[in-house]
Every structure is written in structure tokens, then in C-alpha cells.
Design a protein around this motif. Structure first.
Motif, PDB file in Angstrom:
ATOM      1  N   LYS A   1      51.393  19.275  95.809  1.00  0.00           N
ATOM      2  CA  LYS A   1      50.031  18.926  96.315  1.00  0.00           C
ATOM      3  C   LYS A   1      49.160  18.491  95.242  1.00  0.00           C
ATOM      4  O   LYS A   1      49.249  18.860  93.844  1.00  0.00           O
ATOM      5  CB  LYS A   1      49.583  20.076  96.855  1.00  0.00           C
TER       6      LYS A   1
ATOM      7  N   ASP B   1      55.386  19.964 102.816  1.00  0.00           N
ATOM      8  CA  ASP B   1      56.401  19.127 103.641  1.00  0.00           C
ATOM      9  C   ASP B   1      57.728  18.782 103.001  1.00  0.00           C
ATOM     10  O   ASP B   1      58.644  18.444 103.529  1.00  0.00           O
ATOM     11  CB  ASP B   1      55.740  18.018 104.388  1.00  0.00           C
TER      12      ASP B   1
ATOM     13  N   GLU C   1      52.385  19.696  92.828  1.00  0.00           N
ATOM     14  CA  GLU C   1      52.834  18.466  93.548  1.00  0.00           C
ATOM     15  C   GLU C   1      53.932  17.674  92.809  1.00  0.00           C
ATOM     16  O   GLU C   1      54.787  17.126  93.412  1.00  0.00           O
ATOM     17  CB  GLU C   1      51.549  17.690  93.360  1.00  0.00           C
TER      18      GLU C   1
ATOM     19  N   SER D   1      48.547  22.087 102.014  1.00  0.00           N
ATOM     20  CA  SER D   1      48.975  21.000 100.849  1.00  0.00           C
ATOM     21  C   SER D   1      50.134  20.035 101.456  1.00  0.00           C
ATOM     22  O   SER D   1      51.128  20.615 101.837  1.00  0.00           O
ATOM     23  CB  SER D   1      49.432  21.760  99.692  1.00  0.00           C
ATOM     24  N   PRO D   2      49.847  18.723 101.431  1.00  0.00           N
ATOM     25  CA  PRO D   2      50.823  17.747 101.904  1.00  0.00           C
ATOM     26  C   PRO D   2      52.254  17.837 101.282  1.00  0.00           C
ATOM     27  O   PRO D   2      53.349  17.603 101.893  1.00  0.00           O
ATOM     28  CB  PRO D   2      50.080  16.480 101.275  1.00  0.00           C
ATOM     29  N   TRP D   3      52.377  18.295 100.242  1.00  0.00           N
ATOM     30  CA  TRP D   3      53.583  18.291  99.348  1.00  0.00           C
ATOM     31  C   TRP D   3      54.687  19.460  99.855  1.00  0.00           C
ATOM     32  O   TRP D   3      55.811  19.435  99.716  1.00  0.00           O
ATOM     33  CB  TRP D   3      53.480  18.454  97.818  1.00  0.00           C
TER      34      TRP D   3
END
Length: 431
Positions: free
Chosen positions: A4, A133, A342, A129-131
Motif C-alpha cells: 500500500k 489484496d 506496498e 490498504s489496497p495491497w
């Protein structure tokens, strides 16, 4: 499993500047098709050059990938990663540093430490946080406490059944995918004159993996089962745990374990397995790197997930993954920590990390196909099964559980109902 952050606003600003420059009708830009990319690159470099230097301290007890760190520092030249490796008494040293609020940025932590320190406002909250995933769902869950995510375990090592593939091929045996098949394979191996399996009990921790491989099945049925045991909402005497000791007891009762091997240590078990005295050995994947080298040629060695599933239960691979990457809440470099998290969550970087540390990783698609000589044959089997992260037991359980395993291996007259009562008595001490 994670990643992220990122200075997205810097890219937007750069793009805006390019649009303005283009509107001014620069003849030089029009005459050079690459000038736009050069402008973006130059602006970004100048932006990083103007930033104050940042040192991120990363404290771990195990190796990291220096190549990945170098690539991160190339991408963000104003950030330097300073690796602080603590070999001994990691828990005690980290606790002392946290109490004194030392200058810290990022750490590996054990799962129960994450649970402990999250309640003391020590850890950065990385929820959403998108990361994240990019990681196995089970890994993200391991670093989540009361609905907030603080970290994700990075490296992982599966619990496997090492086996003598040469002998399996000679006997025409297929890899078993459930308990019933494992018992059938064991019977044929025993009939051939070789012991089906070896488990020594001198080192208590090494006795456990036939039994504790059921943990993944329990988590499949109830993701919160071990937190419920720890809180007292569930008990080891509940019906779902009735068969907890049955697998190990069946192996001992049917004579599927190498005779007179109960008193062997971990190292001795590895040795007798290498000598071909037993066809299978349940152990963590670390058993390979610690006991086999490139010159080993007594037989072809391979491994498969331990199939403790019965009936229509799924095959679950248990992963030991206890190095959770977390950020410290009082660090002055929160955004830079997120950039690092990230970055290492990118599958390309994870593969480099996996190769360099010689371990699987929890980033989806991030485990290198070449991190281990066993990877090519083992990883597809793991990928085809369900993966669960091995839970952290509360402190009073293992000192009681390991001696119980020793009793069973010694074929002592055991009452499994009473053994489960002993487990619960130990659990009660931690509630």
C-alpha cells in the motif's frame, strides 16, 4: 500478503505540469516523441532529490532479501533501509524497546505479539490498504485484531510429509490425498518390510504434526476457533475436538511407526529417514534445508501436504508464517513505511524475496518456482489445496500437549477423553 501507499499526488501534479507545458506549444516537445516521458522522469527524480533523506529501521530475527531492499532504494533514492537483525531473545528485546519508545519504524512480530501490542497503540493501522489484496486471505486475517489490520506475515513454510519417492514408485503408490488413502499406503509399505513413518519424541515439538495438521481443518470450519478457545467461548472438550488424538493413536496402534524410534531426537529422526529406514516423515519444510544437501542421492526425495482430512473434508495445507511485517505507530516516517509495504507486496518483488531467502511467501503468485529443489513438485500440490496459517497457541497449551503426544507414541494406555480434559485444564490457565 500485503502492500500500500504511494505518492499518487506527485504523479498527478507532474501530469498537470505536462498539460500546461503542452498548451504553451513547445516546439522542442513536438519534435521529440519521447520528451513527455523524459519530463515525467525528470520531474519525479527532481521531486525525490528535494526530499529530506529518510532512514527506515527494519528489525527482524531472520534474513531479508537485500536485492529487494536495493530495488526499493533505487525507486525511492531518498529512503534508506537499515536492517537490524536480532538473533536471540527477540521477544524480550522488542518489548524493552517498545516500553522505552525507542527509535523504531518496522518490525517482524509473532502473531501473539501483534495481538498484544495492538491493544497498547504500538502498531500502525493498515486496514483497507489496497495491497493487502495481494496476500492470502488467511495471512491478512492473522494480522487482524478486532477488525483492524496491523500487519501481514511474509515468509511461509508448509507443514509437509517428506517421502521416499523411489520406494513409492517401486511399490506403485500414489500420493495420498486423504487419511483413508494415507492408511492404505502405510499398510502396503509396512507389508513391503519398510516402516511407513518415523516420528521421534525426544524433542517434544517434533511430535506434533500429524495431530496439529488438523488445525487447518478446524479453521476451515470456523475461522475464529482458536481465538474462541483462548477466550473460553469454546473448549477442547467440545464435540468437534473428539477425534483430535485419533490419527496419531491409529498410527501407533497399527504399527505404522518405525520400531524403537520414539526416543529419537529431531536430528536422529532426520538421519534414519535419510537412511531409508522409514518411507515418510511429517515435518515442516525447514526439514529439507536443515538436513539435505545437493549431494544427497540415497533416494529421490519429495513431499506432499499431510492429508489428515477424512470423508468429504478438504485437503488443507498448514503454513507456518509468523514473521508479520508491522509499522510502529510513533515512527516519523509513516508514508515511507507504507511505500515499503506496498513495494514488497508486488508479486515480482516477492518472487525475488522468495528465491533469496529460500522460502515460500504469502503474496499470491509470489512464491518462486525455484526457491527450493522441492518447489517444482510441492508448490502445485499446495496451490491445489486450501491454505491455512498455523495458529499461535496460548502459552500453557504446548507444555501439556507435547507430553500427551509422547504418551500416545509410547503406546501407553490412554483415554483420549481424559487427554482432552487435560488440554482444557491447561487452556483455562490462559483465559
Amino acid at each position: 500478503m500485503r502492500r500500500k501507499g504511494g505518492f499518487w499526488w506527485l504523479s498527478v501534479l507532474c501530469l498537470g505540469l505536462l498539460v500546461i507545458l503542452a498548451g504553451c506549444g513547445s516546439n522542442n516537445a513536438a519534435s521529440n516523441g519521447n520528451s513527455g516521458a523524459a519530463a515525467i522522469s525528470g520531474t519525479a527524480a527532481e521531486g525525490d532529490a528535494e526530499k529530506e533523506p529518510v532512514v527506515l529501521k527494519l528489525t527482524t530475527w531472520n534474513p531479508i532479501s537485500q536485492t529487494v531492499v536495493d530495488k526499493f532504494q533505487e525507486k525511492y533514492p531518498y529512503i534508506t533501509i537499515e536492517h537490524d537483525k536480532v538473533y536471540d531473545q527477540f521477544r524480550e528485546i522488542i518489548r524493552t524497546r517498545i516500553v522505552s519508545k525507542s527509535d523504531m519504524d518496522m518490525l517482524w512480530l509473532f502473531p501473539n505479539q501483534v495481538a498484544e501490542f495492538s491493544k497498547e497503540n504500538v502498531l500502525m493501522d493498515i486496514t483497507g490498504s489496497p495491497w493487502l489484496d495481494n496476500y492470502l486471505e488467511a495471512a491478512v486475517k492473522l494480522g487482524t485484531v478486532d477488525g483492524k489490520t496491523y500487519g501481514v506475515p511474509y515468509n511461509s513454510q508448509p507443514i509437509v510429509m517428506f517421502y521416499n519417492k523411489t520406494l513409492f514408485d517401486q511399490l506403485g503408490l500414489a500420493i495420498p490425498t486423504n487419511w483413508e488413502e494415507l492408511m492404505a499406503v502405510s499398510e502396503k509399505i509396512k507389508a513391503s518390510g519398510t516402516a511407513p513413518m518415523v516420528i521421534g519424541s525426544k524433542d517434544g515439538w517434533a511430535t506434533q504434526f500429524i495431530t496439529t495438521s488438523q488445525f487447518g481443518l478446524y479453521q476451515h470450519d470456523n475461522a475464529d476457533v482458536f481465538s474462541q478457545l483462548a477466550s473460553g467461548d469454546k473448549k477442547w472438550t467440545d464435540p468437534e475436538f473428539t477425534g483430535y488424538f485419533d490419527g496419531m493413536k491409529e498410527l501407533a496402534d497399527k504399527g505404522y511407526l518405525l520400531e524403537n524410534s520414539v526416543g529419537l531426537s529431531y536430528d536422529q529422526v532426520a538421519q534414519v529417514f535419510k537412511e531409508g529406514k522409514a518411507a515418510m516423515w511429517p515435518m515442516g519444510e525447514w526439514g529439507y534445508s536443515e538436513n539435505f544437501d545437493a549431494d544427497f542421492s540415497a533416494f529421490e526425495l519429495s513431499a506432499f501436504p499431510i492429508p489428515v482430512n477424512r470423508g468429504d473434508q478438504p485437503l488443507v495445507t498448514n503454513l507456518v508464517s509468523d514473521n508479520l511485517l508491522v509499522g510502529v505507530s510513533w515512527s516519523k516516517h509513516q508514508e515511507e513505511i507504507k511505500l515499503f509495504m506496498e513495494f514488497v507486496a508486488e508479486p515480482e518483488m516477492a518472487k525475488i524475496w522468495s528465491d533469496e531467502t529460500k522460502q515460500a511467501v504469502t503474496v499470491k503468485g509470489g512464491t518462486s518456482e525455484t526457491y527450493s529443489p522441492l518447489a517444482a513438485s510441492l508448490q502445485p500440490l499446495i496451490d491445489a489445496s486450501e491454505a491455512q496459517i498455523f495458529p499461535s497457541m496460548t502459552s500453557s497449551i504446548e507444555p501439556v500437549m507435547f507430553p500427551i503426544f509422547q504418551q500416545i507414541l509410547l503406546k501407553q494406555d490412554v483415554d483420549t477423553t481424559k487427554l482432552l480434559e487435560q488440554m482444557q485444564t491447561a487452556q483455562d490457565k490462559d483465559i
